[in-house]
Design an enzyme around this catalytic site. Structure first.
Site, PDB file in Angstrom:
ATOM      1  N   ASP A 195       0.850  -1.186   0.000  1.00 55.32           N
ATOM      2  CA  ASP A 195       0.000   0.000   0.000  1.00 55.32           C
ATOM      3  C   ASP A 195       0.890   1.241   0.000  1.00 55.32           C
ATOM      4  O   ASP A 195       1.848   1.330   0.806  1.00 55.32           O
ATOM      5  CB  ASP A 195      -0.902   0.000   1.242  1.00 55.32           C
ATOM      6  CG  ASP A 195      -1.875   1.156   1.248  1.00 55.32           C
ATOM      7  OD1 ASP A 195      -2.959   1.007   0.666  1.00 55.32           O
ATOM      8  OD2 ASP A 195      -1.546   2.212   1.826  1.00 55.32           O
ATOM      9  N   HIS A 222      -4.221  14.717  -9.071  1.00 54.48           N
ATOM     10  CA  HIS A 222      -4.392  13.342  -9.547  1.00 54.48           C
ATOM     11  C   HIS A 222      -3.358  12.946 -10.587  1.00 54.48           C
ATOM     12  O   HIS A 222      -2.975  11.773 -10.669  1.00 54.48           O
ATOM     13  CB  HIS A 222      -5.798  13.170 -10.137  1.00 54.48           C
ATOM     14  CG  HIS A 222      -6.866  13.184  -9.085  1.00 54.48           C
ATOM     15  ND1 HIS A 222      -7.056  12.137  -8.225  1.00 54.48           N
ATOM     16  CD2 HIS A 222      -7.785  14.127  -8.744  1.00 54.48           C
ATOM     17  CE1 HIS A 222      -8.059  12.402  -7.412  1.00 54.48           C
ATOM     18  NE2 HIS A 222      -8.517  13.617  -7.704  1.00 54.48           N
ATOM     19  N   ARG A 254      11.308  -9.506 -10.764  1.00 48.79           N
ATOM     20  CA  ARG A 254      11.658 -10.233 -11.982  1.00 48.79           C
ATOM     21  C   ARG A 254      12.642 -11.375 -11.733  1.00 48.79           C
ATOM     22  O   ARG A 254      12.467 -12.476 -12.287  1.00 48.79           O
ATOM     23  CB  ARG A 254      12.199  -9.263 -13.028  1.00 48.79           C
ATOM     24  CG  ARG A 254      12.504  -9.935 -14.359  1.00 48.79           C
ATOM     25  CD  ARG A 254      12.898  -8.951 -15.440  1.00 48.79           C
ATOM     26  NE  ARG A 254      11.764  -8.144 -15.882  1.00 48.79           N
ATOM     27  CZ  ARG A 254      11.657  -6.846 -15.716  1.00 48.79           C
ATOM     28  NH1 ARG A 254      12.640  -6.173 -15.102  1.00 48.79           N
ATOM     29  NH2 ARG A 254      10.604  -6.185 -16.143  1.00 48.79           N
ATOM     30  N   TYR A 299      12.825 -13.294  -9.331  1.00 44.41           N
ATOM     31  CA  TYR A 299      12.136 -14.368  -8.600  1.00 44.41           C
ATOM     32  C   TYR A 299      10.960 -14.940  -9.395  1.00 44.41           C
ATOM     33  O   TYR A 299      10.206 -15.768  -8.872  1.00 44.41           O
ATOM     34  CB  TYR A 299      11.623 -13.819  -7.254  1.00 44.41           C
ATOM     35  CG  TYR A 299      12.720 -13.225  -6.401  1.00 44.41           C
ATOM     36  CD1 TYR A 299      13.505 -14.023  -5.587  1.00 44.41           C
ATOM     37  CD2 TYR A 299      12.988 -11.851  -6.442  1.00 44.41           C
ATOM     38  CE1 TYR A 299      14.522 -13.472  -4.811  1.00 44.41           C
ATOM     39  CE2 TYR A 299      13.995 -11.293  -5.665  1.00 44.41           C
ATOM     40  CZ  TYR A 299      14.765 -12.116  -4.868  1.00 44.41           C
ATOM     41  OH  TYR A 299      15.766 -11.567  -4.096  1.00 44.41           O
ATOM     42  N   GLU A 304      -4.520   2.380  -4.493  1.00 48.75           N
ATOM     43  CA  GLU A 304      -3.075   2.498  -4.318  1.00 48.75           C
ATOM     44  C   GLU A 304      -2.453   1.208  -3.813  1.00 48.75           C
ATOM     45  O   GLU A 304      -1.304   1.204  -3.344  1.00 48.75           O
ATOM     46  CB  GLU A 304      -2.764   3.640  -3.341  1.00 48.75           C
ATOM     47  CG  GLU A 304      -3.151   3.397  -1.893  1.00 48.75           C
ATOM     48  CD  GLU A 304      -4.581   3.791  -1.590  1.00 48.75           C
ATOM     49  OE1 GLU A 304      -4.908   3.969  -0.399  1.00 48.75           O
ATOM     50  OE2 GLU A 304      -5.383   3.951  -2.541  1.00 48.75           O
TER      51      GLU A 304
END
Length: 506
Positions: free
Chosen positions: A361, A374, A393, A395, A405
């Site tokens: 978050d 915005h 990437r 992993y 969000e």
């Protein structure tokens, strides 16, 4: 494509292209074909009429001429019959079967004509032939072909619709072929065993009795009737009917020259045989050429269909890709996330490696939107999404925008400690971007809070339960001051699977 998305391909289905086709009756003639046919008809007419005054002149008997001429005629008629029969089987149009049987009839009758012709294979002729046999087979041949054409025209008018049922197509084909063979057999028996029922057509090589008895005139009338019916009905608008008309013209002058010459091995008799070859050849060449054009056309249509199918497949894949991506961040959306996690959890006994879920978050994102607008918030979301993808990437993880969000990450093959390390790499990478955030309660930069949970191999767990556990860890990270990672779950070294907590951040 990462290893967690590979399962999606196992559930995909590709549409198969459908097949399409046509038949020879569908092909209209063009202006060049009609001009060439007219020119050929004029040449046949002019040459035949020019030869009439000399038609009775007797020429040397050339032994190989008749077998060569008849062999080609038999080959052309039987091959034409075979091609037209296959066209009937493919299309189900009854009149094509009639046309095929007509050429089969002429091919068989012609074969019997040459076998019974005196002086070719034996002095009297083979198969129980007598002096009249080959002459009457010639009559059956030259009257049977135009009669078949008349029957074809009637069938085309009475039964214009194609048969749909395969059983009906096969049954009608059996009736047509058996009737043709039976007719040929009956006419042959009439010309051999029952020849006394027929008037004498020939005396040695002289067949002027064909004119005296009116037999030749009847044959000519049947041929002319077929020619006029064909011309009035179709007027050469279709390729097949155009060349049938030319074949009838050639056959008509074959009859005229034969009757006018009155004797075998005369100039008119030889020229009449050549007209017969022309009658057979123009149809064969026409049918072969048009079937070849049909094949080329179908091949082109098939290629176009394949191209259209490929374009449609690409469009569908693109549509699927776009429907699975978040429009702003261009990473998979919540819908795609639900599909992937569902596939991973549906058969736990098939999952031989641990599975981890991270929920991230962006800290104080509402305050960021209020302060920077915005557009600024959109830029942050896109930048954070790109950072997450780059960090996972190595992993082979799967990242998606979970909503607003929030982001979600699925990892395979890591316990809680390994999952925590990945979470910290993501958190640190976002912090190191140093995107100014004046309204943040954690730092002056944009930061993220991360919650995660690791599930051991073969462990059965509901999707909602896994999300709830990761969400609980995220809640603890946010309440603990934000910009931190908390991961719980399975650790490889602990067989008892205790729940542990790893924390990080500032």
């Amino acid at each position: 494509m990462n290893n967690l998305e590979f399962a999606a391909d196992r559930h995909s289905h590709r549409p198969r292209p459908f097949k399409t086709g046509s038949h020879i009756l569908d092909i209209p003639s063009n202006r060049n074909q009609r001009r060439f046919a007219l020119l050929l008809a004029i040449i046949i007419t002019v040459v035949s009429l020019a030869a009439l005054p000399f038609g009775t002149k007797i020429l040397p008997s050339f032994g190989p001429f008749l077998p060569i001429f008849i062999s080609w005629f038999i080959f052309a008629d039987l091959l034409t019959a075979f091609i037209l029969f296959n066209q009937y089987r493919a299309s189900g149009v009854p009149s094509l079967l009639v046309m095929s049987c007509t050429y089969l009839f002429t091919g068989l009758i012609t074969a019997l004509h040459i076998l019974t012709f005196p002086g070719v294979f034996s002095e009297q002729g083979m198969l129980g032939a007598n002096q009249q046999t080959s002459a009457w087979l010639w009559v059956f041949w030259h009257s049977g072909y135009p009669a078949g054409i008349i029957f074809y025209l009637i069938a085309a008018a009475r039964f214009p619709q194609a048969l749909v049922s395969k059983s009906k197509i096969s049954a009608l084909a059996a009736v047509g072929l058996s009737s043709t063979f039976l007719l040929v057999f009956c006419l042959f028996k009439l010309a051999t065993a029952e020849h006394k029922l027929l008037p004498e057509m020939i005396d040695l090589n002289d067949y002027r009795n064909a004119v005296t008895w009116g037999t030749g005139l009847a044959v000519a009338v049947i041929n002319m009737t077929a020619l006029l019916m064909m011309a009035v009905r179709f007027r050469g608008r279709d390729v097949l009917h155009l060349w049938i008309s030319i074949a009838l013209v050639a056959l008509m002058f074959d009859i005229v020259l034969t009757l006018f010459a009155g004797a075998r091995y005369s100039l008119g008799w030889y020229l009449a045989r050549i007209n017969s070859v022309i009658a057979a050849s123009v149809m064969l060449c026409s049918v072969v050429n048009e079937v070849s054009r049909l094949f080329i056309k179908l091949a082109d249509q098939h290629q176009q269909l394949l191209d259209s199918g490929n374009k449609l497949r690409i469009a569908n894949e693109e549509l699927l890709r776009l429907s699975s991506l978040d429009g702003l961040t261009e990473i998979p959306n919540r819908r795609r996330f639900d599909e992937i996690i569902g596939w991973e959890l549906v058969v736990p006994e098939a999952r031989r490696t641990p599975l981890s879920l991270l929920i991230l978050d962006v800290d104080c994102f509402k305050a960021y939107n209020d302060h920077y607008g915005h557009l600024g918030g959109d830029h942050v979301l896109k930048t954070v999404a790109k950072t997450i993808v780059e960090e996972i990437r190595p992993y082979f993880g799967f990242a998606a925008r979970y909503g607003g969000e929030e982001f979600a990450v699925l990892l395979s093959g890591l316990d809680a400690r390994g999952t925590y390390e990945v979470a910290e790499k993501i958190r640190s990478a976002v912090e190191n971007l140093e995107i100014a955030h004046a309204g943040s309660k954690a730092l002056q930069w944009v930061t993220v809070s991360v919650g995660g949970y690791a599930v051991p191999p073969l462990r059965e767990i509901a999707e909602d339960d896994l999300i709830a556990m990761a969400d609980e860890c995220l809640y603890e990270a946010k309440n603990g001051g934000r910009n931190r990672s908390i991961v719980k779950g399975w650790i490889l070294e602990d067989a008892g699977e205790p729940i542990v907590i790893h924390q990080g951040g500032r």
